[in-house]
Design an enzyme around this catalytic site. Sequence first.
Site, PDB file in Angstrom:
ATOM      1  N   LEU A 126       0.814  -1.214   0.000  1.00  0.00           N
ATOM      2  CA  LEU A 126       0.000   0.000   0.000  1.00  0.00           C
ATOM      3  C   LEU A 126       0.844   1.259   0.000  1.00  0.00           C
ATOM      4  CD1 LEU A 126      -2.480  -1.138   2.770  1.00  0.00           C
ATOM      5  CD2 LEU A 126      -3.064  -0.797   0.364  1.00  0.00           C
ATOM      6  N   GLY A 127       2.014   1.143   0.544  1.00  0.00           N
ATOM      7  CA  GLY A 127       2.848   2.330   0.607  1.00  0.00           C
ATOM      8  C   GLY A 127       4.174   2.043   1.277  1.00  0.00           C
ATOM      9  N   GLY A 129       7.279   4.017   3.643  1.00  0.00           N
ATOM     10  CA  GLY A 129       7.614   5.177   4.445  1.00  0.00           C
ATOM     11  C   GLY A 129       9.010   4.994   4.961  1.00  0.00           C
ATOM     12  N   THR A 130       9.394   5.908   5.791  1.00  0.00           N
ATOM     13  CA  THR A 130      10.712   5.839   6.381  1.00  0.00           C
ATOM     14  C   THR A 130      10.891   4.549   7.166  1.00  0.00           C
ATOM     15  OG1 THR A 130      10.409   8.198   6.694  1.00  0.00           O
ATOM     16  CG2 THR A 130      12.320   7.201   7.757  1.00  0.00           C
ATOM     17  N   PHE A 131       9.800   4.116   7.779  1.00  0.00           N
ATOM     18  CA  PHE A 131       9.908   2.989   8.695  1.00  0.00           C
ATOM     19  C   PHE A 131       9.870   1.627   8.028  1.00  0.00           C
ATOM     20  CE2 PHE A 131       8.905   6.402  11.436  1.00  0.00           C
ATOM     21  CZ  PHE A 131       9.423   6.070  12.662  1.00  0.00           C
ATOM     22  N   GLN A 133       7.559  -0.907   5.036  1.00  0.00           N
ATOM     23  CA  GLN A 133       6.532  -1.061   4.013  1.00  0.00           C
ATOM     24  C   GLN A 133       5.179  -1.274   4.687  1.00  0.00           C
ATOM     25  OE1 GLN A 133       8.215  -4.280   1.234  1.00  0.00           O
ATOM     26  NE2 GLN A 133       9.124  -4.728   3.208  1.00  0.00           N
ATOM     27  N   LYS A 149       2.020  -2.729   8.711  1.00  0.00           N
ATOM     28  CA  LYS A 149       3.258  -1.955   8.530  1.00  0.00           C
ATOM     29  C   LYS A 149       4.407  -2.839   8.980  1.00  0.00           C
ATOM     30  CE  LYS A 149       4.764   2.727   9.884  1.00  0.00           C
ATOM     31  NZ  LYS A 149       4.181   3.986  10.389  1.00  0.00           N
ATOM     32  N   ASP A 247       3.842  14.986  12.652  1.00  0.00           N
ATOM     33  CA  ASP A 247       4.019  14.822  11.199  1.00  0.00           C
ATOM     34  C   ASP A 247       2.672  14.852  10.491  1.00  0.00           C
ATOM     35  OD1 ASP A 247       5.444  14.582   8.871  1.00  0.00           O
ATOM     36  OD2 ASP A 247       5.636  12.404   8.974  1.00  0.00           O
TER      37      ASP A 247
HETATM   38  N1  LIG Z   1      -3.974   1.775   7.602  1.00  0.00           N
HETATM   39  C1  LIG Z   1      -3.584   1.975   6.348  1.00  0.00           C
HETATM   40  N2  LIG Z   1      -4.387   1.665   5.326  1.00  0.00           N
HETATM   41  C2  LIG Z   1      -3.997   1.873   4.056  1.00  0.00           C
HETATM   42  N3  LIG Z   1      -2.814   2.402   3.708  1.00  0.00           N
HETATM   43  C3  LIG Z   1      -1.965   2.732   4.688  1.00  0.00           C
HETATM   44  C4  LIG Z   1      -2.289   2.535   6.056  1.00  0.00           C
HETATM   45  N4  LIG Z   1      -1.258   2.953   6.807  1.00  0.00           N
HETATM   46  C5  LIG Z   1      -0.321   3.383   5.943  1.00  0.00           C
HETATM   47  N5  LIG Z   1      -0.733   3.255   4.672  1.00  0.00           N
HETATM   48  C6  LIG Z   1       0.010   3.633   3.472  1.00  0.00           C
HETATM   49  O1  LIG Z   1       1.386   3.460   3.688  1.00  0.00           O
HETATM   50  C7  LIG Z   1       2.062   4.713   3.585  1.00  0.00           C
HETATM   51  C8  LIG Z   1       3.173   4.751   4.600  1.00  0.00           C
HETATM   52  O2  LIG Z   1       2.609   4.622   5.888  1.00  0.00           O
HETATM   53  P1  LIG Z   1       3.158   5.448   7.115  1.00  0.00           P
HETATM   54  O3  LIG Z   1       3.045   6.914   6.821  1.00  0.00           O
HETATM   55  O4  LIG Z   1       2.496   4.972   8.353  1.00  0.00           O
HETATM   56  O5  LIG Z   1       4.678   4.979   7.077  1.00  0.00           O
HETATM   57  P2  LIG Z   1       5.932   5.739   7.618  1.00  0.00           P
HETATM   58  O6  LIG Z   1       7.071   4.849   7.360  1.00  0.00           O
HETATM   59  O7  LIG Z   1       5.693   6.118   9.021  1.00  0.00           O
HETATM   60  O8  LIG Z   1       5.949   7.013   6.689  1.00  0.00           O
HETATM   61  P3  LIG Z   1       6.744   8.368   6.895  1.00  0.00           P
HETATM   62  O9  LIG Z   1       7.973   8.237   6.070  1.00  0.00           O
HETATM   63  O10 LIG Z   1       5.808   9.408   6.361  1.00  0.00           O
HETATM   64  O11 LIG Z   1       7.020   8.531   8.351  1.00  0.00           O
HETATM   65  C9  LIG Z   1       0.996   5.758   3.801  1.00  0.00           C
HETATM   66  O12 LIG Z   1       1.282   6.964   3.172  1.00  0.00           O
HETATM   67  C10 LIG Z   1      -0.229   5.096   3.198  1.00  0.00           C
HETATM   68  O13 LIG Z   1      -0.259   5.288   1.811  1.00  0.00           O
END
Ligand SMILES: Nc1ncnc2c1ncn2[C@@H]1O[C@H](COP(=O)(O)OP(=O)(O)OP(=O)(O)O)[C@@H](O)[C@H]1O
Length: 854
Positions: A126-127, A129-131, A133, A149, A247
């Site tokens: 789905l996406g 991020g820094t942390f 997938q 996540k 954020d």
């Molecule tokens: N509950 C969810 N349902 C659907 N898609 C999600 C969900 N949580 C996260 N995503 C997708 O995954 C992507 C990354 O999630 P998230 O922002 O939690 O990760 P992160 O690693 O913390 O990102 P960042 O680099 O912004 O800190 C989101 O932008 C979104 O597109």
Amino acid sequence: MDELSPSNGTDQPQPQPKTSLWCPRQLVFSPYSRLAEASNKSHTLRVVVRRPLVARLTKDIVETYQICNSQFKYSEELNPKRYLTSPSTGVLNDGYDNVNSDLILNVNYVLVNSDTQRRYIVKDVLGHGTFGQVAKCWIPETSSFVAVKIIKNQPAYYQQALVEVSILTMLNKKYDPEDKHHIVRIFDYFVYQRHLCICFELLDTNLYELIKLNHFRGLSLSIVQLFSKQILRGLALLKDAGIIHCDLKPENILLCTSVKRGEIKIIDFGSACMEDRTVYSYIQSRYYRSPEVLLGYQYTTAIDMWSFGCIVAELFLGLPLFPGASEFDLLRRMIEILGGQPPDYVLKEAKNTSKFFKCIASIHDVENREVSAGSKSAYQALTEEEYEARELKKPSLGKEYFNHMNLEAIVNNYPYRKNLPKEDIIRESQIRLALIDFLRGLVEFDPAKRWSPFQASKHPFVTGEPFTCPYIPPPETPHVPVAQNMRVDHHPGGGHWFAAGLSPNIPGRNRVAVHNSPHFQVVPYSHANSYGSVGSYGSYNDSTGLGSSYGSYGDTSNMFAYYSPVGPSGMNMHAPGNVSMLGSSPDARRRIIQYSHGNGLGVSPSAGNFAPLPLGASPSQYTPPSSYSQVSTGSPGQYGPTSPARGNCHGSPLSKMAAVSQLNRRKNWGYPGGAQSQENPFSHWIGQPTDGTNSSQVEGNSQLLSSFPSHQHSSSNAATWKQQRGGSSIPAGYSAIQNMPGSSSLGSNIQYSQITGMSHDKHEGILSLPDPGDWDPNYSDELLLQEDASDVSCITTELSKAMGLGSAEPLDGSGRLNHWSSTNSNMNFQRMKFCARVGSCFERGRFLHHRLEF
Ligand SMILES: Nc1ncnc2c1ncn2[C@@H]1O[C@H](COP(=O)(O)OP(=O)(O)OP(=O)(O)O)[C@@H](O)[C@H]1O
């Protein structure tokens, strides 16, 4: 398949004429037979024939094969692995992880919670991020989808992700058990193959993608209002809980898949911290960064309100209000658009003031506040040249894409939807005045004067009441001290996990038993700061008994401690061998260090030697080691936060890693630590005055709008809205009026701009559609072409339909998304979701083929 091969009316394989170029091997497939199909499965025939060819050759391929050969059997096991993670070469963690420490996922990869034996079958990504997938997973047991996540296999990410678990668990369970505050739900978490996996409810498109799908045109005021209300409910909850999100941005606000259309939720608490433990100074994505964070001043939940103001403006305008290409540029834009600067008391205390301001009063004046008490500030913002002289580098400056440089003109002159009746324009102009007033209370330089969520939620823009005069907020409700407010009532884990002074409260063998973590080892550590004994300030737990002692985690018989520079709040204590840590003094604290080499415990060779992270900041947001910084923890000052606890700050070694690993959709869009942050993403299409004059000089004159009640900050010159790019521009004329269904309320502010040549806009500049290809680093036309063109071209139409337009009318160059409507069909919404995914594919091209599997 009837158009693919002629039927001879029998189900027997027929010998093919020699002239045929290709025919399937007889033993595998027989030619398509309409009769055979009809005799086998008449319903299948109906389905297949009606499905588009692409669907039959992709999603329905099994049925298609079975029509050709009734013997055909599909076996999932024989499928080649389709990787979802890139790169997909296993180099770390016994080959499970790629070079970025991401678990290598493929379709149907199974993540298992070994405690509950629950299986999560990965279906898609789905996406990123820094942390790590975020994967869309299927739970066979419950027949439902969730988002999981999967955190990178590195100690700092691992530990910081636990903060997210802790904060969300606490917010969900304690503060929002009925799920009414638009905060994402956390369902589960576990460790799998040395990766922390956090299971959330599955949500849909984020607001950035929504705007993007609308070609960066703003949403209608009714939708802006609808979203604002919900975000405020979430922020009110965070304030009550004493949590700062840190954020907040459109990417972190997601539409819900739920039946309740138009519902949104706030996600990504990976950067969140407790208000009384603001450790990091390098937080918030740049466009949404508050002045106090930028200046290095102490901060509170008010920084989220600033971000919220930026988001509201962006929802309306379709573009960020302060798209600073650098911090200097960000501040410059704030000062110009808002017409003011941070108050002297902030500038006097803030760590970075000298980077952006010069003092123009005597030290005596500053010290005695004689100047700041008057109207003139003791500080003046540096010019570009002065900044360059001080910093020995040119500041990166983005182009302007609003032709107006003050908030009032930007909002007032945003094009109206085409064909909007005059009375609707007048009505909308009133709501725009309310919006301006609303924004003024949010993007307020002075954090002490900035409205709280409660105050903002009473604003006429949110309540829908008529806006008649500048809003005076009600007094803020007294703040409940965080330490009292954040106790949790139960400790199923038998103790607390305390990286953030929080308790995950989820019991179990594999519940991130920190003392068993491959990333940490316990060493004695003596901390210089004494914050009192275990169970003291800030505990989420009943401060009685070993199990509730400060900073403990896991079974009461197992307590370890690990060091966090924020004092006891950063201590994770675990007492091996039933050694009680109850009432431990600071010198009893221990620090856990990471094994820096292969040790059989699964530490990634690339993980380096990290101390565990303290709470409260995304790895992407840590101050680089070279300039470790900390928000002043000294006296809060006259407007400072009331929290007594402010610890010391250490920077994080993660900052560089994070810069490299930033895979955010807007990776160049003002993210802390972004390696390419100096590049201006709008440089190609951001409008510039066509006549070469300064944007402030090209302001036109709005005859119509000038007759509207003026706002205290409004410009007498209604300036020109202009977005310009290349040669494909179209004039942005006066928005004529078009009556839309349900236009009697706020929802009537649906805007489709059209050139009509009406007088007040005749000086308008050139308007063109911004093209993501011009600035989006991940966009490519090839990817666009891979999609079904009709799907792509219909995005905005379908989206607006899905959002309740009830009209197939396409959006034009400056059109805006309409309000939500109860007449919205689920089919449209599904379509919208599909379109949204297509849209996201444009940005994340390498996942395009995955997205097609719907
Ligand atoms: N509950 C969810 N349902 C659907 N898609 C999600 C969900 N949580 C996260 N995503 C997708 O995954 C992507 C990354 O999630 P998230 O922002 O939690 O990760 P992160 O690693 O913390 O990102 P960042 O680099 O912004 O800190 C989101 O932008 C979104 O597109």
